[in-house]
Design an enzyme around this catalytic site. Sequence first.
Site, PDB file in Angstrom:
ATOM      1  N   TYR A  50       9.056  -0.934  -3.305  1.00  0.00           N
ATOM      2  CA  TYR A  50       9.506  -0.397  -2.010  1.00  0.00           C
ATOM      3  C   TYR A  50      11.026  -0.502  -1.875  1.00  0.00           C
ATOM      4  O   TYR A  50      11.533  -1.395  -1.222  1.00  0.00           O
ATOM      5  CB  TYR A  50       8.802  -1.207  -0.911  1.00  0.00           C
ATOM      6  CG  TYR A  50       9.032  -0.789   0.519  1.00  0.00           C
ATOM      7  CD1 TYR A  50       8.821   0.511   0.955  1.00  0.00           C
ATOM      8  CD2 TYR A  50       9.403  -1.743   1.473  1.00  0.00           C
ATOM      9  CE1 TYR A  50       8.993   0.861   2.286  1.00  0.00           C
ATOM     10  CE2 TYR A  50       9.564  -1.408   2.815  1.00  0.00           C
ATOM     11  CZ  TYR A  50       9.360  -0.106   3.216  1.00  0.00           C
ATOM     12  OH  TYR A  50       9.513   0.231   4.539  1.00  0.00           O
ATOM     13  N   ASP A  55       7.423  -5.857  12.001  1.00  0.00           N
ATOM     14  CA  ASP A  55       7.620  -4.471  11.586  1.00  0.00           C
ATOM     15  C   ASP A  55       9.002  -3.967  11.972  1.00  0.00           C
ATOM     16  O   ASP A  55       9.495  -2.993  11.396  1.00  0.00           O
ATOM     17  CB  ASP A  55       6.580  -3.556  12.246  1.00  0.00           C
ATOM     18  CG  ASP A  55       5.172  -3.852  11.789  1.00  0.00           C
ATOM     19  OD1 ASP A  55       4.983  -4.104  10.591  1.00  0.00           O
ATOM     20  OD2 ASP A  55       4.255  -3.824  12.628  1.00  0.00           O
ATOM     21  N   LYS A  67       0.126  -5.800   3.921  1.00  0.00           N
ATOM     22  CA  LYS A  67       1.152  -6.280   4.855  1.00  0.00           C
ATOM     23  C   LYS A  67       1.007  -7.777   5.095  1.00  0.00           C
ATOM     24  O   LYS A  67      -0.082  -8.251   5.424  1.00  0.00           O
ATOM     25  CB  LYS A  67       1.023  -5.545   6.195  1.00  0.00           C
ATOM     26  CG  LYS A  67       1.898  -6.082   7.310  1.00  0.00           C
ATOM     27  CD  LYS A  67       3.375  -5.802   7.078  1.00  0.00           C
ATOM     28  CE  LYS A  67       4.211  -6.339   8.247  1.00  0.00           C
ATOM     29  NZ  LYS A  67       5.650  -6.015   8.096  1.00  0.00           N
ATOM     30  N   ASP A  71       5.082   4.995   2.706  1.00  0.00           N
ATOM     31  CA  ASP A  71       5.656   5.959   3.666  1.00  0.00           C
ATOM     32  C   ASP A  71       6.536   7.040   3.053  1.00  0.00           C
ATOM     33  O   ASP A  71       6.968   7.948   3.770  1.00  0.00           O
ATOM     34  CB  ASP A  71       6.484   5.244   4.754  1.00  0.00           C
ATOM     35  CG  ASP A  71       5.655   4.307   5.606  1.00  0.00           C
ATOM     36  OD1 ASP A  71       4.417   4.340   5.489  1.00  0.00           O
ATOM     37  OD2 ASP A  71       6.243   3.538   6.385  1.00  0.00           O
ATOM     38  N   ARG A  93      15.286   5.015   2.166  1.00  0.00           N
ATOM     39  CA  ARG A  93      13.922   4.595   2.453  1.00  0.00           C
ATOM     40  C   ARG A  93      13.571   4.755   3.937  1.00  0.00           C
ATOM     41  O   ARG A  93      14.396   4.544   4.806  1.00  0.00           O
ATOM     42  CB  ARG A  93      13.751   3.124   2.052  1.00  0.00           C
ATOM     43  CG  ARG A  93      12.315   2.625   2.071  1.00  0.00           C
ATOM     44  CD  ARG A  93      12.258   1.163   1.660  1.00  0.00           C
ATOM     45  NE  ARG A  93      12.757   0.282   2.705  1.00  0.00           N
ATOM     46  CZ  ARG A  93      13.086  -1.000   2.502  1.00  0.00           C
ATOM     47  NH1 ARG A  93      12.997  -1.520   1.288  1.00  0.00           N
ATOM     48  NH2 ARG A  93      13.506  -1.744   3.503  1.00  0.00           N
ATOM     49  N   ASP A  94      12.301   5.135   4.170  1.00  0.00           N
ATOM     50  CA  ASP A  94      11.781   5.319   5.526  1.00  0.00           C
ATOM     51  C   ASP A  94      12.685   6.258   6.334  1.00  0.00           C
ATOM     52  O   ASP A  94      13.244   5.885   7.369  1.00  0.00           O
ATOM     53  CB  ASP A  94      11.614   3.982   6.242  1.00  0.00           C
ATOM     54  CG  ASP A  94      10.348   3.251   5.798  1.00  0.00           C
ATOM     55  OD1 ASP A  94       9.573   3.851   5.030  1.00  0.00           O
ATOM     56  OD2 ASP A  94      10.137   2.110   6.212  1.00  0.00           O
ATOM     57  N   SER A 107      12.958  -0.096   9.217  1.00  0.00           N
ATOM     58  CA  SER A 107      12.791  -0.568   7.843  1.00  0.00           C
ATOM     59  C   SER A 107      13.623   0.203   6.844  1.00  0.00           C
ATOM     60  O   SER A 107      13.259   0.325   5.682  1.00  0.00           O
ATOM     61  CB  SER A 107      11.304  -0.498   7.458  1.00  0.00           C
ATOM     62  OG  SER A 107      10.743   0.751   7.823  1.00  0.00           O
TER      63      SER A 107
END
Length: 388
Positions: free
Chosen positions: A110, A343, A337, A161, A115-116, A122
């Site tokens: 990840y 989060d 998770k 994601d 990212r995201d 995140s």
Amino acid sequence: MKLNAAALAALAVTASATPNERRQETGCASAVTLDASTNVWTKYKLHANSFYRSEVEAAAETMTGTAAEKALKVADIGSFVWVDTRSAISRLEDAIVGVPCDDILGVVIYDLPGRDCAAKASNGELKVGELSVYKTEYIDPIVKILKANPNTAFALVIEPDSLPNLVTNIDLQTCQDSAEGYREGVAYAISELNLPNVVMYLDAGHGGWLGWNDNLEPGAEELAAVYKAAGSPSQLRGIATNVAGWNAWDLSPGEFADATDAEWNKCQNEKIYVETFGEALAAAGMPNHAIIDTSRNGVQGLREEWGNWCNVDGAGFGLRPSSETGSTIADAFVWVKPGGESDGTSDSSATRYDSYCGKPDAYQPSPEAGTWNQAYFEMLLNNAKPAF
């Protein structure tokens, strides 16, 4: 419990051994070969990784009585270790130490550039355009570590994601900017990580994301295109769903079955989703078995909308990791998770504040993403279903 002199001596030797020496004493006697055409979870148990164990044990130290005892039971549950930055690669090296032969170490890959792309909470360390850094300073070192530990089995969840965002959020400029790097980065990852002792699952969101009728075929084609671009790696088993999510496995009617738009989403639980999306994946030419994250989905009816993803208030730990899913396409329930890690922050003045973390159904206050939230952990423990 009392230990005799021999046992005490053995403990002393183990404690004084170097990580490499301890690693040689665990794992399998010979190299592991995982058959990704089969369900490896019927043979291997998800390992209770040392990083999450240390977080939970520290949490238990602040608790008393039966609450502390229950917390320590969480430490014994198998879970995935998140390698979400280049510096966290050392976390993976530490987690490998002590993995027994009948366990499989779950690892989340990840760290894509940009990212995201549809969320602030995140966002990662690498910027759009830093794909070469992702390859050489992130994926390549992980590959080297996995190759150096051929006697240990690994299960990888690849880039939560990422590809789902390219299906549903491509209208955002940030996702348009990230798209090329996502596709090439994921293809590189699953190609290079295609090792005999590894089984891989490509993240596919959840039923409230790609489960919408109009998203099923485009979603399957997006994932399958990357799989094929990577050379159709043999160790990719299928998909991971509900990662860090809240959806029930087989609740019927589903949590949002009475919503005004329910007719446009036939995937009202994760069981329907993995089986329906699995058909679309097979048609697109990609392996379609699934693992489902049940780490925090013990309580339903808490969210206002499918898409509310941040620190859902009232949540509880869910089904324990198991290969007994009742579905031929679902390999296992797993805990991906780490329950207790935030989060995202509810502090609206923070740089990484995302409005989803300030919604009425989000637990507040909450710290930055990945930071431990003791109160939230205790809530998950108290609301666990099944209970500890």
